[in-house]
Design an enzyme around this catalytic site. Structure first.
Site, PDB file in Angstrom:
ATOM      1  N   GLY A 143       2.120  -0.324 -40.565  1.00 14.23           N
ATOM      2  CA  GLY A 143       1.057   0.164 -39.691  1.00 14.23           C
ATOM      3  C   GLY A 143       1.394   1.461 -38.987  1.00 14.23           C
ATOM      4  N   ARG A 157       3.675  -5.039 -29.399  1.00 14.22           N
ATOM      5  CA  ARG A 157       3.496  -4.033 -30.454  1.00 14.22           C
ATOM      6  C   ARG A 157       2.138  -4.248 -31.139  1.00 14.22           C
ATOM      7  NH1 ARG A 157       2.398  -4.262 -36.258  1.00 14.22           N
ATOM      8  NH2 ARG A 157       3.254  -2.411 -37.216  1.00 14.22           N
ATOM      9  N   SER A 193       0.845 -14.600 -42.988  1.00 15.58           N
ATOM     10  CA  SER A 193       0.667 -13.183 -42.658  1.00 15.58           C
ATOM     11  C   SER A 193      -0.562 -12.928 -41.803  1.00 15.58           C
ATOM     12  CB  SER A 193       0.568 -12.360 -43.941  1.00 15.58           C
ATOM     13  OG  SER A 193      -0.663 -12.560 -44.586  1.00 15.58           O
ATOM     14  N   THR A 216      -1.265  -8.789 -43.864  1.00 11.63           N
ATOM     15  CA  THR A 216      -2.593  -8.450 -43.338  1.00 11.63           C
ATOM     16  C   THR A 216      -3.598  -8.776 -44.420  1.00 11.63           C
ATOM     17  OG1 THR A 216      -1.651  -6.552 -42.152  1.00 11.63           O
ATOM     18  CG2 THR A 216      -4.012  -6.498 -42.494  1.00 11.63           C
ATOM     19  N   THR A 233      -3.172  -2.376 -45.672  1.00  9.98           N
ATOM     20  CA  THR A 233      -2.083  -3.310 -45.382  1.00  9.98           C
ATOM     21  C   THR A 233      -0.781  -2.513 -45.547  1.00  9.98           C
ATOM     22  OG1 THR A 233      -1.904  -4.043 -47.694  1.00  9.98           O
ATOM     23  CG2 THR A 233      -3.349  -5.321 -46.265  1.00  9.98           C
ATOM     24  N   GLY A 234       0.280  -3.016 -44.967  1.00 11.42           N
ATOM     25  CA  GLY A 234       1.561  -2.313 -45.068  1.00 11.42           C
ATOM     26  C   GLY A 234       1.982  -1.742 -43.724  1.00 11.42           C
ATOM     27  N   THR A 257      -4.753  -9.646 -38.967  1.00  7.75           N
ATOM     28  CA  THR A 257      -3.314  -9.733 -39.245  1.00  7.75           C
ATOM     29  C   THR A 257      -2.563 -10.415 -38.114  1.00  7.75           C
ATOM     30  OG1 THR A 257      -1.395  -8.402 -39.879  1.00  7.75           O
ATOM     31  CG2 THR A 257      -2.747  -7.533 -38.114  1.00  7.75           C
ATOM     32  N   ASP A 310      -1.726  -1.000 -37.038  1.00  9.06           N
ATOM     33  CA  ASP A 310      -2.921  -0.236 -37.390  1.00  9.06           C
ATOM     34  C   ASP A 310      -4.179  -1.102 -37.480  1.00  9.06           C
ATOM     35  OD1 ASP A 310      -1.752  -1.544 -39.571  1.00  9.06           O
ATOM     36  OD2 ASP A 310      -2.500  -0.088 -41.031  1.00  9.06           O
TER      37      ASP A 310
END
Ligand code: GLY
Length: 371
Positions: free
Chosen positions: A274, A248, A93, A220, A271-272, A238, A251
């Site tokens: 973005g 792309r 990750s 991340t 995290t998660g 990340t 965040d």
């Protein structure tokens, strides 16, 4: 207090002495500080900051805490910590061996902020360097800029003496990309709508089949620390969304989204998904909530409520009409109080203090699972 002592210096020196600052209303104009009573040194991170990597005997938060409490600059200590994950070929990750984009190329994002120095640096869509967090710090230290992207970021890294590699894939990340490609691109280019649906459906199927871990889809690490002097810093790094469209950027490298630090107030990172964070700039929102006096947990929950309220597109909602994605925030104030918060139950975060490393549950806004 001598007029020669500026307000910012007063805040810092008072925080270092562990004294109580005035109430938020005490400062006219500018941003008021929160109450700072006594600092408990702490390092927090996403849960992967407590995973042992590559046969090592220290996790990210342990190493960062050890270095920080031995006197290493807080940001340097945090970056040493996240480097463990960036360099680990088995960590898919982050950094080397991170899951690649839709063309099979590993593109990395990272940002860092130094509270006391009030400086920041970031890189996005960087190819060929295993440790984007170090390049983000080099941007902070050696340029007048805050964010370098793509080819320019790589050229900068080369100029700074970083080793540039042709391909950051490992056998594992390449094989997973090939599996995804086989499933989603049989006729090469589909219309954008069905392509996006296929991307999500096949990605979720690969999670359910145990090929990739859910949190690695947007995998991340964010890591934040405060030392006994109240000096607070943060770093986020990340490989971004798995199988993303080349170019792309999520965040993680965006100040105010994947990371925000105010040296007098605190730090927040994420995290998660973005995109949900980019729309709402939650790390900035969280730090501003803490500036107004909110506890890290309440500040983080406010950000989650904002994301939920702003998520109205049907494709982003589950059958209950709630966000169909996960997102987590890691929040640390300048006193060393901390929290992890998540959209759904089950997420955890890592912390290291004088009491040693722990993995704690995140406070969830919603019950159940995203889908
Ligand atoms: N939060 C990581 C990303 O969306 O890229």
């Amino acid at each position: 207090m001598s007029k020669k002592i500026r307000r910012r210096d007063f805040i810092r020196s008072t925080a270092a002495a562990g004294l109580v600052l005035s109430s938020p209303k005490a400062f006219k104009g500018g941003a008021p500080a929160v109450l700072i009573q006594g600092v408990k040194p702490a390092v927090i991170s996403s849960a992967n900051g407590n995973h042992f990597k590559n046969g090592g005997n220290e996790t990210c938060v342990q190493k960062a805490f050890r270095l920080m409490t031995a006197g290493t600059d807080v940001l340097d200590a945090l970056i040493e910590g996240v480097n463990i994950l960036e360099l680990d070929p088995e960590e898919d990750s982050v950094g080397y061996g991170g899951l690649p984009n839709a063309e099979g190329v590993v593109q990395l994002d990272s940002s860092c902020m130094h509270g006391p120095k009030k400086r920041a640096g970031a890189v996005a869509a960087l190819e060929g360097v295993r440790t984007p967090s170090r390049v983000a710090k080099a941007v902070m230290e050696n340029t007048d800029h805050h964010l370098l992207v793509g080819h320019g970021a790589q050229q900068f890294a080369r100029d700074m003496g970083f080793t540039i590699e042709d391909d950051l894939n490992t056998k594992h990340s390449r094989e997973l990309w090939l599996e995804w490609k086989r499933r989603t691109d049989p006729s090469h280019y589909l219309d954008p709508k069905s392509r996006a649906e296929l991307w999500r459906r096949e990605g979720l199927k690969m999670i359910r089949e145990g090929l990739i871990r859910e949190e690695h889809f947007y995998g991340t690490i964010n890591c934040d620390g405060v030392n006994s002097k109240g000096e607070i810093c943060g770093v986020t790094t990340t490989s971004g969304l798995s199988w993303k469209i080349p170019g792309r950027v999520g965040d993680s490298p965006i100040l105010g989204a994947g990371l925000y630090v105010d040296g007098a107030v605190g730090a927040a990172g994420s995290t998660g998904r973005g995109e949900a964070n980019l729309y709402n700039l939650c790390s900035f929102l969280i730090v501003e909530e803490m500036r107004r006096g909110a506890h890290p947990k309440d500040a983080g929950m406010e950000a989650l409520r904002r994301i939920k309220a702003n998520t109205i597109e049907k494709r982003l909602l589950n059958s209950r009409g709630l966000p169909n994605f996960g997102i987590n925030f890691y929040v640390l104030n300048a006193r060393g109080e901390h929290a992890g918060v998540s959209m759904y139950e089950g997420a955890k975060y890592a912390v290291c203090t004088d009491a040693g490393p722990q993995t704690l549950p995140c406070e969830a806004l919603l019950q159940g699972k995203p889908d």
